[in-house]
Design an enzyme around this catalytic site. Structure first.
Site, short mmCIF file in Angstrom:
data_model
loop_
_atom_site.label_atom_id
_atom_site.label_comp_id
_atom_site.label_asym_id
_atom_site.label_seq_id
_atom_site.Cartn_x
_atom_site.Cartn_y
_atom_site.Cartn_z
N ASP A 55 0.84 -1.20 0.00
CA ASP A 55 0.00 0.00 0.00
C ASP A 55 0.88 1.25 0.00
O ASP A 55 1.82 1.36 0.79
CB ASP A 55 -0.88 0.04 1.25
CG ASP A 55 -2.04 -0.93 1.19
OD1 ASP A 55 -2.33 -1.44 0.09
OD2 ASP A 55 -2.66 -1.19 2.24
N HIS A 64 -3.03 5.63 -0.80
CA HIS A 64 -4.15 4.74 -0.47
C HIS A 64 -4.85 5.20 0.80
O HIS A 64 -6.04 4.93 0.99
CB HIS A 64 -3.61 3.32 -0.31
CG HIS A 64 -4.61 2.31 0.17
ND1 HIS A 64 -5.81 2.07 -0.47
CD2 HIS A 64 -4.57 1.46 1.25
CE1 HIS A 64 -6.46 1.11 0.17
NE2 HIS A 64 -5.75 0.74 1.22
#
Length: 259
Positions: free
Chosen positions: A73, A77
């Site tokens: 991630d 995000h």
């Protein structure tokens, strides 16, 4: 050196909230497809049966999210703003590569029940193994969640970090935190139940929300952490795929053990 695969697969046969669609063109179908493409786009006539064995190349088409399988991630995000730098969180293709090839430290948290893991539990594990993470170490959380992989339980029965636990690791200089669970946060049901009981908004996905003010990356959906030689003594390679403008990228995470 010895390599240990720490990645879970992208597999259309496994249960996912967002199902993976995997379409395969066989080598024969690839020959027909190539013949049509050459005629349509380049004006070249090549019949499928003119090719060796009447085949060309297979082709796989997949429909999936960048959060399927083992993935990294990016800060983008976590939200649209950043409380650091120029205020704009970086996408996965903009992250520094040297974050993703570093000494690893795996923490045994397999006794943690479904719910949250606090900073005190991390401190007990540091004491047990006799060390704390060094700056830029990649910390891996072995929670045992992989046992449910491929089933709905994988998305509902696991343990994730609370806010103070994330801050503890970031204060130590960690910039990449990995987990064998679906999420670095606790399961959705557990989070919402605690929020309804307390009204405390700080319990709402703190591991992700903290990333809006402190830049770091998560590796989610790791696997095979039990195969690591010990709490340390290995490096982790987890370079994310360079997906332009994306909030995450798939990774073939591997432990490198020098012998």
């Amino acid at each position: 050196m010895r390599l240990i695969d720490l990645s879970s697969p992208v597999d259309a046969t496994l249960w996912e909230p967002d199902p993976v669609e995997h379409e395969v063109l066989t080598p024969r179908e690839g020959a027909v497809h190539m013949s049509e493409e050459m005629r349509t786009h380049f004006g070249i006539e090549v019949g499928p049966d003119e090719l060796p064995d009447g085949e060309f190349l297979s082709l796989d088409r997949l429909t999936l999210t960048t959060h399927t399988g083992t993935h990294v991630d990016a800060p983008s995000h976590y939200g649209s703003r950043a409380g650091y730098g120029d205020g704009v969180p970086r996408h996965i293709d903009r992250m520094p590569l040297d974050w993703f090839l570093r000494p690893g430290l795996v923490l045994d948290l397999t006794d943690a029940p479904t719910g949250v893991i606090g900073a005190d539990r991390l401190e007990r594990e540091f004491a047990r193994i006799g060390r704390r993470p060094a700056p830029l170490d990649i910390v891996l959380l072995h929670t045992g969640a992989q046992r449910h992989q491929g089933t709905p339980k994988y998305f509902t029965e696991f343990a994730g970090l609370d806010g103070p636990a994330v801050h503890l690791l970031l204060d130590l200089g960690v910039r990449v935190i990995g987990t064998d669970a679906f999420s670095l946060d606790a399961p959705f049901g557990d989070i919402i139940a605690r929020y309804r009981a307390t009204g405390d908004r700080s319990v709402l996905w703190p591991a992700h929300v903290i990333g809006r003010d402190r830049e770091y990356c998560q590796i989610e959906r790791l696997a095979n952490l039990e195969a690591l030689p010990g709490p340390d003594g290995f490096r982790v390679s987890c370079f994310p795929v360079k997906v332009a403008g994306a909030g995450a990228g798939w990774s073939r995470a591997v432990a490198i053990v020098d012998e």
